[in-house]
Structures are given as structure tokens and as C-alpha cells.
Design a protein around this motif. Structure first.
Motif, PDB file in Angstrom:
ATOM      1  N   GLY A 407     -10.221   2.060-108.303  1.00 36.12           N
ATOM      2  CA  GLY A 407     -10.526   1.883-106.892  1.00 36.12           C
ATOM      3  C   GLY A 407      -9.394   1.146-106.172  1.00 36.12           C
ATOM      4  N   GLY A 408      -8.874   0.103-106.827  1.00 33.77           N
ATOM      5  CA  GLY A 408      -7.763  -0.649-106.250  1.00 33.77           C
ATOM      6  C   GLY A 408      -6.554   0.229-106.027  1.00 33.77           C
ATOM      7  N   PHE A 409      -6.222   1.021-107.060  1.00 32.52           N
ATOM      8  CA  PHE A 409      -5.077   1.933-106.949  1.00 32.52           C
ATOM      9  C   PHE A 409      -5.297   2.900-105.801  1.00 32.52           C
ATOM     10  CE2 PHE A 409      -2.498   5.606-107.908  1.00 32.52           C
ATOM     11  CZ  PHE A 409      -1.339   5.067-108.409  1.00 32.52           C
ATOM     12  N   PHE A 410      -6.529   3.396-105.714  1.00 35.13           N
ATOM     13  CA  PHE A 410      -6.858   4.376-104.675  1.00 35.13           C
ATOM     14  C   PHE A 410      -6.646   3.772-103.286  1.00 35.13           C
ATOM     15  CE2 PHE A 410     -10.078   7.150-102.463  1.00 35.13           C
ATOM     16  CZ  PHE A 410      -9.364   8.317-102.638  1.00 35.13           C
ATOM     17  N   VAL A 411      -7.111   2.533-103.095  1.00 37.42           N
ATOM     18  CA  VAL A 411      -6.947   1.876-101.800  1.00 37.42           C
ATOM     19  C   VAL A 411      -5.455   1.713-101.473  1.00 37.42           C
ATOM     20  CG1 VAL A 411      -7.290  -0.284-100.554  1.00 37.42           C
ATOM     21  CG2 VAL A 411      -9.156   0.704-101.849  1.00 37.42           C
ATOM     22  N   GLY A 412      -4.666   1.287-102.477  1.00 38.03           N
ATOM     23  CA  GLY A 412      -3.227   1.131-102.253  1.00 38.03           C
ATOM     24  C   GLY A 412      -2.586   2.440-101.846  1.00 38.03           C
ATOM     25  N   ALA A 413      -2.953   3.517-102.565  1.00 39.13           N
ATOM     26  CA  ALA A 413      -2.391   4.830-102.257  1.00 39.13           C
ATOM     27  C   ALA A 413      -2.793   5.265-100.848  1.00 39.13           C
ATOM     28  CB  ALA A 413      -2.869   5.853-103.290  1.00 39.13           C
ATOM     29  N   LEU A 414      -4.064   5.056-100.505  1.00 41.78           N
ATOM     30  CA  LEU A 414      -4.527   5.438 -99.168  1.00 41.78           C
ATOM     31  C   LEU A 414      -3.799   4.632 -98.095  1.00 41.78           C
ATOM     32  CD1 LEU A 414      -8.384   5.918 -99.442  1.00 41.78           C
ATOM     33  CD2 LEU A 414      -6.578   7.618 -99.461  1.00 41.78           C
ATOM     34  N   ALA A 415      -3.525   3.347 -98.395  1.00 42.07           N
ATOM     35  CA  ALA A 415      -2.832   2.512 -97.413  1.00 42.07           C
ATOM     36  C   ALA A 415      -1.432   3.053 -97.156  1.00 42.07           C
ATOM     37  CB  ALA A 415      -2.761   1.070 -97.897  1.00 42.07           C
ATOM     38  N   LEU A 416      -0.763   3.521 -98.211  1.00 44.11           N
ATOM     39  CA  LEU A 416       0.584   4.056 -98.004  1.00 44.11           C
ATOM     40  C   LEU A 416       0.531   5.421 -97.327  1.00 44.11           C
ATOM     41  CD1 LEU A 416       2.742   3.026-101.051  1.00 44.11           C
ATOM     42  CD2 LEU A 416       2.773   2.163 -98.734  1.00 44.11           C
ATOM     43  N   ILE A 417      -0.524   6.192 -97.615  1.00 44.10           N
ATOM     44  CA  ILE A 417      -0.650   7.488 -96.947  1.00 44.10           C
ATOM     45  C   ILE A 417      -0.980   7.261 -95.479  1.00 44.10           C
ATOM     46  CG2 ILE A 417      -2.073   9.572 -96.826  1.00 44.10           C
ATOM     47  CD1 ILE A 417      -2.352   9.359 -99.897  1.00 44.10           C
ATOM     48  N   GLY A 418      -1.825   6.248 -95.203  1.00 41.50           N
ATOM     49  CA  GLY A 418      -2.143   5.917 -93.814  1.00 41.50           C
ATOM     50  C   GLY A 418      -3.518   6.380 -93.381  1.00 41.50           C
ATOM     51  N   ILE A 419      -4.539   5.927 -94.102  1.00 41.13           N
ATOM     52  CA  ILE A 419      -5.919   6.318 -93.777  1.00 41.13           C
ATOM     53  C   ILE A 419      -6.540   5.212 -92.910  1.00 41.13           C
ATOM     54  CG2 ILE A 419      -8.170   6.866 -94.802  1.00 41.13           C
ATOM     55  CD1 ILE A 419      -6.073   8.970 -95.354  1.00 41.13           C
ATOM     56  N   PRO A 420      -7.257   5.570 -91.836  1.00 37.11           N
ATOM     57  CA  PRO A 420      -7.655   4.635 -90.791  1.00 37.11           C
ATOM     58  C   PRO A 420      -8.092   3.212 -91.099  1.00 37.11           C
ATOM     59  CG  PRO A 420      -8.210   6.789 -90.102  1.00 37.11           C
ATOM     60  CD  PRO A 420      -7.543   6.934 -91.445  1.00 37.11           C
ATOM     61  N   PRO A 421      -9.130   2.910 -91.870  1.00 37.52           N
ATOM     62  CA  PRO A 421      -9.490   1.485 -91.806  1.00 37.52           C
ATOM     63  C   PRO A 421      -8.451   0.562 -92.425  1.00 37.52           C
ATOM     64  CG  PRO A 421     -10.846   2.631 -93.405  1.00 37.52           C
ATOM     65  CD  PRO A 421      -9.998   3.664 -92.754  1.00 37.52           C
ATOM     66  N   LEU A 422      -7.465   1.101 -93.130  1.00 38.41           N
ATOM     67  CA  LEU A 422      -6.505   0.256 -93.835  1.00 38.41           C
ATOM     68  C   LEU A 422      -5.285  -0.033 -92.965  1.00 38.41           C
ATOM     69  CD1 LEU A 422      -6.771   2.280 -97.121  1.00 38.41           C
ATOM     70  CD2 LEU A 422      -7.972   0.190 -96.547  1.00 38.41           C
ATOM     71  N   SER A 423      -4.543  -1.072 -93.359  1.00 37.10           N
ATOM     72  CA  SER A 423      -3.393  -1.489 -92.554  1.00 37.10           C
ATOM     73  C   SER A 423      -2.348  -0.379 -92.444  1.00 37.10           C
ATOM     74  CB  SER A 423      -2.773  -2.741 -93.165  1.00 37.10           C
ATOM     75  OG  SER A 423      -2.379  -2.480 -94.495  1.00 37.10           O
ATOM     76  N   GLY A 424      -2.294   0.492 -93.460  1.00 41.21           N
ATOM     77  CA  GLY A 424      -1.278   1.546 -93.457  1.00 41.21           C
ATOM     78  C   GLY A 424      -1.414   2.507 -92.301  1.00 41.21           C
ATOM     79  N   PHE A 425      -2.641   2.720 -91.860  1.00 42.87           N
ATOM     80  CA  PHE A 425      -2.855   3.646 -90.747  1.00 42.87           C
ATOM     81  C   PHE A 425      -2.069   3.204 -89.521  1.00 42.87           C
ATOM     82  CE2 PHE A 425      -5.436   4.242 -86.849  1.00 42.87           C
ATOM     83  CZ  PHE A 425      -5.195   5.593 -86.678  1.00 42.87           C
ATOM     84  N   PHE A 426      -2.171   1.887 -89.205  1.00 41.72           N
ATOM     85  CA  PHE A 426      -1.507   1.385 -88.011  1.00 41.72           C
ATOM     86  C   PHE A 426       0.009   1.416 -88.176  1.00 41.72           C
ATOM     87  CE2 PHE A 426      -5.709  -0.484 -88.162  1.00 41.72           C
ATOM     88  CZ  PHE A 426      -6.194  -0.106 -86.936  1.00 41.72           C
ATOM     89  N   GLY A 427       0.458   1.155 -89.410  1.00 37.63           N
ATOM     90  CA  GLY A 427       1.892   1.235 -89.666  1.00 37.63           C
ATOM     91  C   GLY A 427       2.424   2.614 -89.334  1.00 37.63           C
ATOM     92  N   LYS A 428       1.785   3.625 -89.911  1.00 40.51           N
ATOM     93  CA  LYS A 428       2.210   5.008 -89.675  1.00 40.51           C
ATOM     94  C   LYS A 428       2.092   5.347 -88.203  1.00 40.51           C
ATOM     95  CE  LYS A 428       3.337   7.528 -93.333  1.00 40.51           C
ATOM     96  NZ  LYS A 428       2.636   7.237 -94.556  1.00 40.51           N
ATOM     97  N   LEU A 429       0.950   4.957 -87.609  1.00 39.37           N
ATOM     98  CA  LEU A 429       0.709   5.271 -86.203  1.00 39.37           C
ATOM     99  C   LEU A 429       1.825   4.716 -85.328  1.00 39.37           C
ATOM    100  CD1 LEU A 429      -1.432   6.408 -84.180  1.00 39.37           C
ATOM    101  CD2 LEU A 429      -2.156   4.045 -83.876  1.00 39.37           C
TER     102      LEU A 429
END
Lengths: 543, 114
Positions: A407-429
Motif C-alpha cells: 500500500g505504501g509503495f502504491f501511494v508513493g507511485a500514485l504521488a509521482l504519477i499525480g493522482i488527486p488527493p496526493l501532493s503529486g497531483f498539485f506538483g504535476k498540475l
């Protein structure tokens, strides 16, 4: 404004490093001291951040070592930009430290792990806080010297080879940096960043030196920073070094040490050399429109090409890897490209608001990459700890045997991909937003291509490593609580940063404004009140 | 005159260092890096200007008043030299370790084992 608290994080890290060195015979004491030092460091950084107050008015604080006034003495400066970088580095550093206290074997910890780790933090902190280019070199060396040893920590055949490459490359880089520093000193007569900034802005008042050489010398310096940040074409040391280092060290190298290169690029080119007036210079394919940002306009295309190359090289490299660490290392080349892409846009544009947007996009992305890549490297370390391998052919089905870790790995991967509730989304946006607002079609295209590659390699990693039937090795693997707990805590932090993004955004914007507000920086460092122009007459005769 | 001689010497040193860094033998590579960093140090000294007198004599004790060599670069070089010693020592130890692990210090042979 002056403040002693600027030096606090540096002192905490230094004292911890020495204390852990002295207690290396007593393992438990050493580990306890080291962890306490990590917490203390976070506390010192929090104190500094609360004083600088990146959410309020722009504050710059300087600390003149031994009371020697700025252009002549050594200065430490804390503003919203350094506070932003320090804050997220401190959190990642503490997480990686807790992780390593369980991950690195007892013998390794006793030998030298903790002192080296803290000395690396001393170097990182110093680089973020220094107000002097020569001291930037010194802090880089402190940081690199510890990272050399940490890369070769296991000292097997693969590790020594990677470390050799890393050491030789960085030694040559250091020599080049010295050349650039010497040239800058000889040309401008100063190495203090604030003094340099006001001198290149108004060379006539300071002995009328030629500004053109500054451009070339700053380019030489830029190569060194790009090497530290692992930007293409200086990226080739990254995969071997990251694979060789212990997992928490890779997390630090990718999450924090690389960001020092990024920070140096922002600070030195936007705050210091951005002030240079390059009137009368012409380059093929480049017009020099206004005096204020001509040097930035020169760096814009360079940054853009390097960012695009990094995104493509890193993305394509990551898609083809067969082990988690290799994939993450290549991915980290690509992600640094994403950090530098908005910087390229910020350098090219003449619109002040887009420039602020570009730099804050870079800062937000740096924060997101620090957390997500730190998490992923630690997750990969936990997988290795449990299963004994990181090769995809031997893995599979981890999501069944180790759901929390997966689950942790999945969240990290999603953050780098840029999925909304995570910080990565705003970075990409923000990266896309900056490219869009500057109507840079090429920037959008590169970012889009990079984003698709990110999805490709992470879904491949997920499919091969975490889904499907558990392999024999995975079935017998056993995860350790501390390692998984750190991974899960990092994942929660990423989610929290995404939910409470407003605060992050305001801090990043304050950081970007601090990076671009030369007047405030110069006035604070060189003794407030007198003002840059008034002090200029007195200081001018010195060179 | 000194400047031209030094410029020439520095050029030769940098060329020599680069030549050594590109060798296959790890020890020579380390020598090359050492030479490059030492020539960077010498270069740093020359950046302060070589024409002046010693600051302490030039500024006091019946000196000529003008034309003092910049002492700051010498302080900088001192720092750079110390750092250079540390890193060179580490690079040499690492070379020894590479030899222990691989049984060779030939970079091409190291590459084959990847």
C-alpha cells in the motif's frame, strides 16, 4: 534582520555527528543519540521556519559568523526559500534515520553509519543556508565526502565500482567549481551572494568590470550544479550510485541531496546572477531584450533542453529496468527533469507572475519528489529486507503477503504519477499550469510524454512486483514492523500534504518570491537600513 | 611575466590531468584528478593578482602603500587544499578496496564484470 537561530540546525547536526562518533562503542547509546539528534534537528528547523514565517510577510534573516560584517565575513542566510527546502529535508531525513536504525545491520551502524549520516546533514543544511559561493563549495564537499562513504557502505564489488565512478566524477566537478569560483572572484571582486547580486546589477558603481565573463563563468558553475542534481547529460552516475547505496541512503540521495543541486540553481541563477545586465551581448538565436533578466533568458533554453532530455532519458530508462532500485533511480532522473522544466519556463518568461508560478511549481514538485521517492526507496529497501531480492522476475504477489508495504509503495507511485488527493497531483498540475500560461507547447508536450512514461513504468512495477501469484521467495519473506511503519507514515504524510495543500502552496509561493526578491536579500545580508545603493559607494573602492 | 608563465604551466597541468583521467588504470585516474584539483588551486591563487607585495609588508612597516596581493584567495586555497587532501586520500583507499574486490584496477575489466 539578524538572528542566531539561523545556525541552530547546523549546530544540532554537527553536535549529533560528533556525539555519535564518540559513542560508537556503545551501540544502543549511539542509536538513541542519533535518533534524538534527528528529532532535535527537526525541532531546530521548525524553530527557524517559525521565525522566518514563510506564510506571512517576507522575512530574511542573516547570521554573520563571529560578527564579521557581510561582504568580508562568512554569512548564513535564512529566507523563505531556504526554510522551505530545510523543512521538507528535515522530515525526510528523520524518516530515513528511523528506517536505517532498523535496516542497517548492527555492525554497520557501529562502524560509521550514524556519524556519516549526520555529517551529510551538516553539509546539506550548510548548502541551504550559506550566503557565500565559496562556502557553498565547502558545504558541497562536506556533503559529498559523507555520501561517498555511504555509497560504498557495503563495499561489495558492485558498490566499489559505483562509488569509484561517483567519486571521480564529483572530484572533477569540484575542480570545475573552483575554477568558476576563482574566475568570478577575479572578475567581480566578491563571492558573497548578496554583494555579487548588487555588483552584477550595477557594474559601473563597482569598478566597471566586464559582465560578459560572468555569463561564461556562471555557465561553468551551472554544469557543476546540474551534475549534483543529476540532470541529463550529467545523469550517468545516478543509477549505479543509487543502486549501490543502502536503501535509506538512496532515499536521502534522491530525496534531499539532489535537491541541493536544484536549490543551488534557483538561488544562484534567480537571486544572484538574475540581476546581471548583459546589454550589448548577442548570441545566435537569442535576443537580449531587457537588461534585468538577460542572463536568465540565456539559461532558459539550456534549462529546457536539459529538463526535456532528463525526462525522456529517465523515463525510457525506467521502463526497461528489471529491478526496483534501478527503476527508481532512472525515474529520479526523469522527475528532476520535471522539477527543472518549470524553472526553464520561469527563466524564459518576462511576466513576473508566471515567473513566480514557475519557481513555486519547481519547489512543490521538489517537495513531492522528495517525499515520494524517499518513500519508494525505503519501500524497496523493506522489500529487499523481507524477500532478499529486488529483481522483478523473482518477485510477485507482494500485495498479498505484505499489504501495508505494498500500500505504501502504491501511494508513493500514485504521488509521482499525480493522482488527486496526493501532493503529486498539485506538483504535476502546477508544472502543466506554468507551461500552459507561458504558452509553451514544447513544454506541455514534454511534460505530457514524461507523465505517460511515469504511468507506464509504475504500472509495470506494480504488475510484476506486487500483483499476481506470490513467488516462492515472497511467500517465505517476512516484513519487519519498523520498516513498514516508516513507509506507511511517509505515505500518510504524502496524503496529508495533498489534503492540506493550501499551506504548502503558500510556503512555496513565499519561497519563490524570496528567490526573486533580490532587493530584500541584498539589504538584509549587507546590513539593513543603509540600502544597496548607499552602501555601494563605500564598498566599491575595495575591489 | 609571471602571469604568462603560470598560465602556460596551468594549461599543461590541466592537459596532463585530463590525459591521466582518461587512462584505464584506476591509480592513474586518481593521479589525474589530484593534478586537476591542484592546478585548480594554483589557478585560484593567480586569480588574486600576482603583481602586488605581501599584504603585511605592503600595508605596514614602510611598505610602498599600493599594490597589495589579495590575501583572501590564499585563505580560499588553503581550504581547498585541505579538502583536496581528504578526498584524494579517500580516492586512494577506495582504489585499494576496488583492487581487493575485483582483483584488478583496469577500468575496462571492471566494466566487463557489470
Amino acid at each position: 534582520m539578524s538572528g542566531q537561530f539561523v545556525i541552530a540546525p547546523l549546530l544540532v547536526a554537527l553536535v549529533t555527528a560528533i556525539a555519535t562518533l564518540l559513542t560508537r562503542r556503545f551501540n544502543r547509546v549511539q542509536t538513541t543519540l542519533s535518533l534524538l539528534g534527528g528529532v532535535g534537528y527537526l525541532g531546530a528547523v521548525a524553530w527557524l521556519v517559525s521565525k522566518v514565517d514563510p506564510l506571512g510577510a517576507t522575512n530574511v534573516f542573516s547570521y554573520q559568523l563571529s560578527g564579521w560584517q557581510a561582504p568580508f565575513g562568512i554569512t548564513l542566510v535564512a529566507d523563505s526559500l531556504s526554510a522551505f527546502m530545510l523543512a521538507f529535508s528535515a522530515v525526510i531525513a528523520l524518516a530515513a534515520l528511523v528506517f536505517s536504525s532498523a535496516y542497517v545491520d548492527t555492525f554497520g551502524q557501529r562502524v560509521s553509519y550514524h556519524p556519516l549520516y549526520h555529517f551529510m546533514m551538516v553539509g546539506v543544511t550548510g548548502s541551504f543556508l550559506t550566503g557565500d559561493i565559496f562556502n557553498l563549495f565547502v558545504w558541497f564537499e562536506v556533503m559529498l565526502m559523507s555520501s561517498y562513504v555511504l555509497v560504498v557502505f557495503y563495499s561489495g564489488p558492485e558498490h566499489t565500482r559505483a562509488a569509484l565512478q561517483y567519486v571521480v566524477l564529483n572530484l572533477v566537478g569540484s575542480a570545475v567549481m573552483l575554477l568558476a569560483i576563482g574566475g568570478l572572484y577575479s572578475t567581480t571582486g566578491t563571492l558573497n551572494m548578496a554583494d555579487l547580486s548588487r555588483r552584477v546589477a550595477n557594474p559601473a558603481a563597482y569598478g566597471d568590470f566586464a559582465v560578459a565573463p560572468v555569463l561564461g563563468l556562471s555557465a561553468l558553475l551551472f554544469a557543476v550544479f546540474a551534475l549534483k542534481a543529476g540532470l541529463a547529460p550529467f545523469q550517468f552516475w545516478v543509477p549505479a550510485a543509487y543502486r549501490a547505496a543502502p536503501a535509506p541512503v538512496s532515499a536521502m540521495l534522491a530525496g534531499v541531496v539532489k535537491k541541493v543541486g536544484v536549490y543551488a540553481i534557483i538561488r544562484v541563477y534567480f537571486t544572484v546572477f538574475g540581476a546581471a545586465a548583459l546589454g550589448g551581448l548577442s548570441f545566435p538565436g537569442l535576443s537580449v531584450p531587457d537588461g534585468g533578466s538577460a542572463l536568465l533568458a540565456f539559461y532558459g533554453p539550456i534549462l529546457f533542453v536539459m529538463a526535456a532530455a532528463s525526462i525522456i532519458v529517465g523515463g525510457l530508462g525506467a521502463v526497461g529496468r528489471d529491478d526496483i532500485d534501478g527503476l527508481l533511480a532512472y525515474s529520479s532522473i526523469g522527475q528532476v527533469g520535471f522539477i527543472v522544466l518549470p524553472l526553464a519556463i520561469a527563466a524564459t518568461t518576462t511576466d513576473e507572475s508566471i515567473r513566480v508560478l514557475g519557481v513555486s511549481a519547481a519547489l512543490v514538485y521538489a517537495l513531492n519528489h522528495g517525499f515520494a521517492k524517499g518513500l519508494l526507496f525505503m519501500a524497496s529497501g523493506a522489500v529487499y529486507d523481507a524477500v532478499g531480492t529486488e529483481e522483478f522476475p523473482d518477485l510477485g504477489g507482494l500485495s498479498e503477503t505484505a499489504p501495508w508495504l505494498s500500500g505504501g509503495f502504491f501511494v508513493g507511485a500514485l504521488a509521482l504519477i499525480g493522482i488527486p488527493p496526493l501532493s503529486g497531483f498539485f506538483g504535476k498540475l502546477l508544472v502543466f499550469d506554468a507551461a500552459g500560461q507561458a504558452s509553451s507547447t514544447a513544454g506541455l508536450a514534454v511534460a505530457l510524454f514524461g507523465a505517460i512514461l511515469t504511468i507506464a513504468y509504475f504500472s509495470r512495477a506494480w504488475n510484476r512486483g506486487f500483483w499476481g501469484e506470490p513467488s516462492l521467495l515472497v511467500q517465505h519473506g517476512e516484513t519487519r514492523f519498523t520498516l513498514v511503519a516508516v513507509v506507511v507514515a511517509m505515505a500518510l504524510a504524502i496524503a496529508l500534504l495533498g489534503v492540506g495543500f493550501d499551506v504548502v502552496m503558500r510556503a512555496a509561493e513565499a519561497g519563490a518570491e524570496a528567490a526573486l526578491d533580490r532587493q530584500e536579500y541584498v539589504e538584509t545580508v549587507l546590513g539593513g537600513g543603509s540600502g544597496a545603493e548607499a552602501a555601494g559607494g563605500g564598498g566599491g573602492g575595495h575591489s | 611575466m609571471t602571469q604568462f608563465v603560470l598560465a602556460g604551466v596551468l594549461g599543461v597541468l590541466f592537459a596532463l590531468g585530463t590525459f591521466l583521467v582518461l587512462r584505464r588504470d584506476v591509480v592513474r585516474v586518481v593521479w589525474g584528478v589530484t593534478i586537476i584539483s591542484q592546478s585548480a588551486n594554483v589557478y585560484l591563487v593567480t586569480m588574486g593578482g600576482l603583481s602586488g607585495s605581501v599584504p603585511i609588508l605592503g600595508g605596514h612597516g614602510g611598505g610602498h602603500g599600493a599594490g597589495v596581493t589579495d590575501p583572501l584567495v590564499q585563505a580560499l586555497v588553503l581550504t581547498a587544499i585541505v579538502i583536496g587532501f581528504g578526498t584524494t586520500a579517500f580516492a586512494l583507499v577506495l582504489t585499494y578496496r576496488v583492487y581487493e574486490e575485483h582483483g584488478t584496477i583496469d577500468l575496462l575489466e571492471l566494466g566487463d564484470k557489470a
